[in-house]
Design a protein around this motif. Structure first.
Motif, short mmCIF file in Angstrom:
data_model
loop_
_atom_site.label_atom_id
_atom_site.label_comp_id
_atom_site.label_asym_id
_atom_site.label_seq_id
_atom_site.Cartn_x
_atom_site.Cartn_y
_atom_site.Cartn_z
N SER A 78 0.83 -1.21 0.00
CA SER A 78 0.00 0.00 0.00
C SER A 78 0.86 1.26 0.00
N PRO A 79 0.42 2.32 -0.69
CA PRO A 79 1.15 3.59 -0.63
C PRO A 79 1.26 4.05 0.82
N PRO A 80 2.42 4.55 1.24
CA PRO A 80 2.60 4.93 2.64
C PRO A 80 1.71 6.10 3.05
N ARG A 81 1.15 5.99 4.26
CA ARG A 81 0.36 7.07 4.83
C ARG A 81 0.78 7.23 6.29
N SER A 82 0.85 8.46 6.74
CA SER A 82 1.31 8.70 8.10
C SER A 82 0.42 9.72 8.79
N ARG A 83 0.12 9.47 10.07
CA ARG A 83 -0.63 10.45 10.84
C ARG A 83 0.23 11.66 11.20
N ASN A 84 1.53 11.42 11.34
CA ASN A 84 2.43 12.46 11.84
C ASN A 84 3.61 12.60 10.89
N GLU A 85 3.36 13.19 9.72
CA GLU A 85 4.38 13.23 8.68
C GLU A 85 5.59 14.07 9.09
N ALA A 86 5.36 15.14 9.86
CA ALA A 86 6.49 15.97 10.30
C ALA A 86 7.45 15.15 11.16
N LEU A 87 6.88 14.34 12.08
CA LEU A 87 7.70 13.48 12.93
C LEU A 87 8.39 12.41 12.09
N ALA A 88 7.66 11.84 11.12
CA ALA A 88 8.24 10.81 10.26
C ALA A 88 9.41 11.37 9.46
N SER A 89 9.24 12.58 8.93
CA SER A 89 10.31 13.20 8.14
C SER A 89 11.55 13.45 9.00
N LEU A 90 11.33 13.91 10.23
CA LEU A 90 12.44 14.16 11.14
C LEU A 90 13.19 12.87 11.45
N MET A 91 12.47 11.79 11.72
CA MET A 91 13.11 10.53 12.07
C MET A 91 13.86 9.94 10.88
N ARG A 92 13.36 10.17 9.67
CA ARG A 92 14.09 9.70 8.50
C ARG A 92 15.38 10.48 8.32
N ARG A 93 15.32 11.79 8.53
CA ARG A 93 16.52 12.61 8.38
C ARG A 93 17.57 12.25 9.43
N MET A 94 17.10 11.82 10.61
CA MET A 94 18.02 11.43 11.68
C MET A 94 18.53 10.00 11.50
N GLY A 95 18.00 9.30 10.49
CA GLY A 95 18.44 7.93 10.24
C GLY A 95 17.86 6.92 11.20
N ILE A 96 16.76 7.29 11.88
CA ILE A 96 16.16 6.39 12.86
C ILE A 96 15.30 5.34 12.17
N CYS A 97 14.69 5.70 11.05
CA CYS A 97 13.87 4.74 10.32
C CYS A 97 14.22 4.79 8.84
N GLU A 98 13.66 3.84 8.09
CA GLU A 98 13.98 3.71 6.68
C GLU A 98 13.28 4.78 5.86
N GLU A 99 13.61 4.80 4.57
CA GLU A 99 12.96 5.74 3.66
C GLU A 99 11.46 5.47 3.63
N ARG A 100 10.73 6.48 3.24
CA ARG A 100 9.27 6.42 3.23
C ARG A 100 8.79 5.19 2.47
N GLY A 101 7.97 4.37 3.16
CA GLY A 101 7.34 3.23 2.53
C GLY A 101 8.16 1.96 2.50
N SER A 102 9.40 1.96 3.03
CA SER A 102 10.23 0.77 2.93
C SER A 102 10.39 0.03 4.24
N GLY A 103 9.79 0.52 5.32
CA GLY A 103 10.02 -0.04 6.65
C GLY A 103 9.54 -1.46 6.83
N VAL A 104 8.26 -1.73 6.55
CA VAL A 104 7.71 -3.07 6.75
C VAL A 104 8.38 -4.05 5.80
N ASP A 105 8.68 -3.62 4.58
CA ASP A 105 9.41 -4.48 3.65
C ASP A 105 10.72 -4.94 4.28
#
Length: 215
Positions: A78-105
């Motif tokens: 499914s195309p990625p959807r986030s309730r808290n995109e600002a937080l998601a963007s920050l965590m991606r920039r900090m390297g805490i999580c994977e690029e958008r949509g690739s985490g569960v994969d």
């Protein structure tokens, strides 16, 4: 936080050429990704609740308030959807999580690489729960666990623009070539459960490819 959680988790001891080494039961990257997802996708409108990590002898559960914005069975495609995109963007920039949509994969891929039982993603009342399971031989898995593993393997292959085959499933479970009938039985279980479907019924059995039921 990840280091603290890893310190609470059981480890397996592996003896190398000369030294004994402790190996984590769960892939650290999978833990990091699921915890990041729990933080990113939590529903802040639900009061008195927050992300929770529970560790058991045979599994690790990560729960966040709020039901997922997509079907839990379709998280890989499914195309990625986030309730808290600002937080998601920050965590991606900090390297805490994977690029958008690739985490569960990545989580599913890691559990396959280490030949762990497939992770589970489910809705519990008004929360979302992700579960990683400790190592367990195929002979000790319940039918539900086997079907889920075959289904997620088919999903992962599909998003990689490939199809599941008897060979790919043997590799996923570490089944020897001479025991290909075991993989065939796993495929039949998933077909009977409606989790996957045959890509082309006209081809010979040895050449058959399989897709998720929704594909």
């Amino acid at each position: 936080m990840i280091g603290f959680i890893n310190g609470l988790l059981p480890v397996n001891e592996v003896i190398g050429q000369a030294l004994r080494k402790a190996v984590p039961v769960y892939p650290e990257l999978a833990i990091r990704e699921l915890i990041a997802n729990a933080l990113i996708h939590q529903d802040f409108s639900i009061s008195g609740s927050g992300p929770m990590v529970e560790i058991f002898d045979d599994r690790m559960e990560i729960t966040n308030p709020g039901i997922p914005l997509v079907d839990p069975q379709r998280l890989l495609d499914s195309p990625p959807r986030s309730r808290n995109e600002a937080l998601a963007s920050l965590m991606r920039r900090m390297g805490i999580c994977e690029e958008r949509g690739s985490g569960v994969d990545k989580v599913v891929s890691l559990t396959e690489f280490y030949q762990l039982p497939a992770p589970a993603f489910e809705v519990v009342v008004d929360s979302t729960r992700s579960t990683l399971f400790a190592p367990r031989p195929l002979t000790k898995m319940e039918r539900e666990d086997r079907v889920r593993a075959v289904y997620l393997h088919a999903c992962l292959r599909y998003v990689q623009r490939e199809s599941m085959t008897n060979t790919s499933l043997r590799e996923r479970f570490g089944i020897e070539t001479k025991n290909s009938a075991t993989a065939s039985r796993l495929i039949r279980e998933a077909l009977d459960a409606g989790a996957i479907r045959l890509h082309d019924e006209t081809v010979a059995p040895k050449l058959r490819r399989y897709l998720p039921a929704w594909a």
